[in-house]
Design an enzyme around this catalytic site. Structure first.
Site, PDB file in Angstrom:
ATOM      1  N   ARG A  74       3.057  -4.470  17.087  1.00 37.87           N
ATOM      2  CA  ARG A  74       1.661  -4.041  16.884  1.00 37.87           C
ATOM      3  C   ARG A  74       0.703  -5.147  17.341  1.00 37.87           C
ATOM      4  O   ARG A  74      -0.396  -4.878  17.801  1.00 37.87           O
ATOM      5  CB  ARG A  74       1.429  -3.680  15.414  1.00 37.87           C
ATOM      6  CG  ARG A  74       2.377  -2.587  14.923  1.00 37.87           C
ATOM      7  CD  ARG A  74       2.277  -2.387  13.421  1.00 37.87           C
ATOM      8  NE  ARG A  74       2.605  -3.604  12.699  1.00 37.87           N
ATOM      9  CZ  ARG A  74       2.398  -3.780  11.398  1.00 37.87           C
ATOM     10  NH1 ARG A  74       1.862  -2.812  10.676  1.00 37.87           N
ATOM     11  NH2 ARG A  74       2.733  -4.915  10.806  1.00 37.87           N
TER      12      ARG A  74
ATOM     13  N   ASP B  39      -1.909  -8.671  11.946  1.00 31.21           N
ATOM     14  CA  ASP B  39      -3.215  -9.176  11.551  1.00 31.21           C
ATOM     15  C   ASP B  39      -3.683 -10.351  12.389  1.00 31.21           C
ATOM     16  O   ASP B  39      -4.844 -10.740  12.322  1.00 31.21           O
ATOM     17  CB  ASP B  39      -3.178  -9.591  10.078  1.00 31.21           C
ATOM     18  CG  ASP B  39      -2.991  -8.386   9.181  1.00 31.21           C
ATOM     19  OD1 ASP B  39      -3.597  -7.345   9.475  1.00 31.21           O
ATOM     20  OD2 ASP B  39      -2.226  -8.483   8.211  1.00 31.21           O
TER      21      ASP B  39
ATOM     22  N   HIS C 279       6.169 -12.857   8.258  1.00 32.38           N
ATOM     23  CA  HIS C 279       6.304 -11.478   7.757  1.00 32.38           C
ATOM     24  C   HIS C 279       7.454 -11.383   6.772  1.00 32.38           C
ATOM     25  O   HIS C 279       8.461 -12.097   6.917  1.00 32.38           O
ATOM     26  CB  HIS C 279       6.536 -10.484   8.899  1.00 32.38           C
ATOM     27  CG  HIS C 279       6.178  -9.088   8.516  1.00 32.38           C
ATOM     28  ND1 HIS C 279       7.088  -8.227   7.936  1.00 32.38           N
ATOM     29  CD2 HIS C 279       4.996  -8.423   8.559  1.00 32.38           C
ATOM     30  CE1 HIS C 279       6.481  -7.094   7.671  1.00 32.38           C
ATOM     31  NE2 HIS C 279       5.209  -7.176   8.032  1.00 32.38           N
TER      32      HIS C 279
ATOM     33  N   HIS D 285      -1.941  -8.924   1.913  1.00 33.99           N
ATOM     34  CA  HIS D 285      -1.661  -7.643   2.584  1.00 33.99           C
ATOM     35  C   HIS D 285      -2.816  -7.353   3.540  1.00 33.99           C
ATOM     36  O   HIS D 285      -2.951  -8.022   4.556  1.00 33.99           O
ATOM     37  CB  HIS D 285      -1.455  -6.578   1.507  1.00 33.99           C
ATOM     38  CG  HIS D 285      -0.870  -5.291   1.991  1.00 33.99           C
ATOM     39  ND1 HIS D 285      -0.251  -5.148   3.210  1.00 33.99           N
ATOM     40  CD2 HIS D 285      -0.818  -4.059   1.406  1.00 33.99           C
ATOM     41  CE1 HIS D 285       0.154  -3.896   3.357  1.00 33.99           C
ATOM     42  NE2 HIS D 285      -0.181  -3.216   2.280  1.00 33.99           N
TER      43      HIS D 285
ATOM     44  N   SER E  63       0.830  -1.219   0.000  1.00 33.80           N
ATOM     45  CA  SER E  63       0.000   0.000   0.000  1.00 33.80           C
ATOM     46  C   SER E  63       0.858   1.260   0.000  1.00 33.80           C
ATOM     47  O   SER E  63       0.557   2.234  -0.724  1.00 33.80           O
ATOM     48  CB  SER E  63      -0.966   0.013   1.192  1.00 33.80           C
ATOM     49  OG  SER E  63      -0.301  -0.268   2.395  1.00 33.80           O
TER      50      SER E  63
END
Ligand code: HAX
Length: 437
Positions: A327, A373, A318, A272, A242
């Protein structure tokens, strides 16, 4: 505008610094590129610059040098809240300094004054077929705003290159101000059939406005989560799909609306931004199969069954990170503090214990640890936002903060149009043959 003044004050020294480096050290090598990298999605090829964030493989993301725990601790917060103002994060990304409370509030009030979305955008969204994916609606709405681009207007009027960044900053502020309303409208329209125009209240912060416009029952709790979510998803250095897409499109001097709409289309992909919904889907399938949280052994077998079925375990692995994503940790801590009894959170915690071990046994994934995620959908689910295909839109609202800051700085530093070189397979075979002697 405070951000504009601050960037303007830094620009001469930044321009000088970059100019000097390129002039004096332009021939210095940064790395080498292998055939594997050329065929392998340019993984790890060092070919972009961003001073806004950096992902350390062994540590995770830092925004302007600050780790996630530091960002959450140091940025100013609304009174009585634990999670900082999103406006403070935007100031940090744009300016590179921790804002005072007043400075964060100034960004928040800039957003409030620019939040109005023109009616034709809502009309366009309403006219789309019911089954349209929310990411299509979101990307369309951003693109539909293009005629508002201050940069496009000034460019056709013929402004000078060294001030391109100024109307680009206006576009960044205008666009990010409108995204919570657009996203919430898509949510209420698509899943509840409501087409009332959302209202942005100047007395509420970005996260609270979003939570209220979404119509979530626990306004205070969801406002905290919205702030956390947008902050965590804002930036992840420059090479992810992105961010890179937004940068690439913008490098052709296309304006922010063209560029970010394109970035959203990349975010919509399963490898993604779509991963968070797939991850929650996987957790729910575990819960449903075992009627709750399974034993370690049962989960171990379930994870192996997923891998043996030729599928990946979503939320794990990742491209750059080689440790647990901070995160992920920040969201897990938030959930454990606010709703530790929730079945899906307990399950996500057990998955965190078991899946890295399974991936290590399989021996393929370079990083067996969870990424952002692995948990973000679970938190949304807890607050009642259970429409999985909407999750990428939430990611998009957050991601806008990072990519727009990057575009402003790319313009300010006069970064050129991107144009990497491609080769044919025959050429690569020749390179390989020559290297072998
Ligand atoms: N489950 C099973 N296998 C995995 C895996 C996982 N979670 N993660 C990596 N692997 C496999 C890869 O599929 C690859 O297999 P092949 O050699 O057969 O192709 C091998 O391990 C090596 O991959 P890698 O180098 O470790 O990882 P990549 O850089 O190629 O890919 C991905 C990184 C995130 C795409 C990958 O780990 C993955 O598919 N994870 C699951 C999906 C996911 O969580 N995506 C979200 C990522 C975060 C993000 O960007 N969000 O926007």
């Amino acid at each position: 505008m405070i951000i504009k003044e601050k960037i303007a004050a830094q620009l001469p020294s930044w321009r000088e610094r970059v100019k000097k480096l390129v002039k004096e050290q332009g021939e210095t090598k940064v790395g080498e590129v292998t055939i594997e990298q050329v065929y392998g999605g340019m993984r790890d090829v060092k070919s972009m610059v961003s001073d806004i964030s950096y992902v350390d493989p062994a540590e995770g993301i830092r925004f302007r040098g600050l780790s996630i725990p530091e960002v959450l601790k140091k940025l100013p917060k609304p009174r009585g809240a634990q999670i900082p103002y999103v406006g403070g994060l935007y100031y940090l990304l744009m300016v590179g300094e921790i804002p005072t409370r007043e400075q964060a509030l100034e960004v928040e009030s800039e957003w409030a004054s620019r939040s109005e979305v023109p009616d034709y955008v809502y009309k366009m969204l309403k006219a789309m077929p019911k089954e349209t994916h929310p990411m299509v609606l979101f990307s369309q709405a951003v693109l539909a705003l293009q005629n508002q681009s201050e940069y496009a207007k000034k460019y056709s009027a013929g402004i000078k290159k060294d001030v391109y960044w100024e109307p680009t900053l206006e576009d960044a502020m205008n666009l990010t101000a409108k995204l919570p309303g657009i996203a919430a409208f898509i949510y209420r329209m698509k899943y509840f059939g409501e087409t009332r125009k959302p209202r942005y209240f100047a007395r509420q912060d970005y996260g609270t406005n979003f939570a209220r416009m979404m119509g979530v029952a626990d306004l205070k709790g969801y406002a905290e989560l919205a702030r956390l979510y947008f902050i965590l998803h804002s930036d992840h250095e420059a090479g992810n799909v992105s961010a890179h897409t937004t940068h690439l499109v913008s490098s052709a001097l296309s304006d922010m609306y063209y560029a970010f709409s394109a970035g959203l289309n990349g975010l919509a992909g399963p490898l993604h931004g779509l991963a968070n919904q797939e991850c929650l889907g996987w957790l729910i399938s575990v819960r449903d199969q075992f009627g709750g949280v399974p034993s370690r052994e049962q989960l171990h077998k379930f994870a192996w069954d997923t891998l043996n079925g030729g599928k990946v375990i979503p939320g794990y692995g990742h491209a750059v990170l080689r440790v647990t994503d901070p995160r992920f940790m920040a969201q897990m801590e938030f959930a454990k503090e606010h709703f530790p009894q929730d079945t899906l959170i307990q399950l996500a915690d057990l998955v965190y214990e078991v899946v890295p071990q399974v991936l290590k046994e399989q021996g393929k994934a370079k990083n067996p640890a969870p990424n952002v995620d692995a948990i973000s959908g679970t938190l949304q689910y807890y607050y009642g936002v259970r429409e999985f295909d909407f999750y990428t839109v939430l990611f998009g609202v957050g991601r806008a903060l990072g990519v727009t800051a990057n575009v402003v700085w790319a313009r300010a530093l006069g970064q050129p149009i991107e144009r990497p070189k491609s080769l044919t397979t025959k050429m690569l075979e020749d390179v390989a043959a020559k290297a072998q002697g």
